[in-house]
Design a protein around this motif. Structure first.
Motif, short mmCIF file in Angstrom:
data_model
loop_
_atom_site.label_atom_id
_atom_site.label_comp_id
_atom_site.label_asym_id
_atom_site.label_seq_id
_atom_site.Cartn_x
_atom_site.Cartn_y
_atom_site.Cartn_z
N VAL A 185 0.83 -1.20 0.00
CA VAL A 185 0.00 0.00 0.00
C VAL A 185 0.87 1.25 0.00
O VAL A 185 0.61 2.20 -0.73
N SER A 186 1.93 1.24 0.83
CA SER A 186 2.83 2.39 0.89
C SER A 186 4.19 1.96 1.42
O SER A 186 4.33 0.90 2.02
N ASP A 191 15.01 5.48 9.86
CA ASP A 191 15.06 4.06 10.19
C ASP A 191 14.08 3.80 11.31
O ASP A 191 14.01 4.60 12.23
N PRO A 192 13.31 2.79 11.29
CA PRO A 192 13.28 1.70 10.32
C PRO A 192 12.47 2.07 9.08
O PRO A 192 11.73 3.05 9.08
N MET A 193 12.61 1.27 8.05
CA MET A 193 11.84 1.42 6.83
C MET A 193 10.46 0.79 7.08
O MET A 193 10.38 -0.28 7.67
N VAL A 194 9.39 1.45 6.67
CA VAL A 194 8.04 0.96 6.97
C VAL A 194 7.24 0.73 5.69
O VAL A 194 7.06 1.65 4.89
N PHE A 195 6.80 -0.49 5.52
CA PHE A 195 5.85 -0.83 4.46
C PHE A 195 4.48 -0.99 5.11
O PHE A 195 4.37 -1.55 6.19
N VAL A 196 3.43 -0.53 4.43
CA VAL A 196 2.07 -0.87 4.82
C VAL A 196 1.56 -1.80 3.74
O VAL A 196 1.68 -1.52 2.54
N VAL A 197 1.02 -2.94 4.17
CA VAL A 197 0.59 -3.98 3.24
C VAL A 197 -0.87 -4.34 3.50
O VAL A 197 -1.39 -4.12 4.59
#
Length: 101
Positions: free
Chosen positions: A58-59, A87-93
């Motif tokens: 998603v992002s 940091d940290p790297m964040v994905f929204v799924v």
């Protein structure tokens, strides 16, 4: 479907890439959503329990991956991975609901 943030520590110096392959994008008639195609062993994403092949992205670090081309999605992920200051790297799924939900 539910949205779930997935955080992983992917920007340390010994990782060369995020370690994912993606598919899809708005130009694709078969799959306009951006999805993870593969997680590479040893890549930064391999440390995440949520990021899996087939999961829709998603992002990344707050930048939407909905309605973007494949190349725009690749560029967004590369920019996020290269940004060592955040940091940290964040994905929204998007995660499919389980029968118990």
């Amino acid at each position: 479907m539910r949205f779930e943030p997935s955080t992983y520590w992917g920007r340390d110096d010994h990782r060369v890439s995020a370690g994912i392959s993606i598919s899809g994008g708005v130009e694709s008639r078969l799959q306009p959503a951006v999805k993870i195609e593969k997680i590479f062993p040893g890549g930064a994403a391999s440390a995440s329990k949520t990021l899996k092949a087939g999961v829709e992205l998603v992002s990344v670090d707050g930048e939407s991956l909905e309605g973007v081309t494949h190349l725009q999605a690749v560029d967004a992920i590369r920019r996020a991975f290269s940004n060592k200051a955040k940091d940290p790297m964040v994905f929204v799924v998007k995660v499919p609901r389980t029968p118990s939900e």
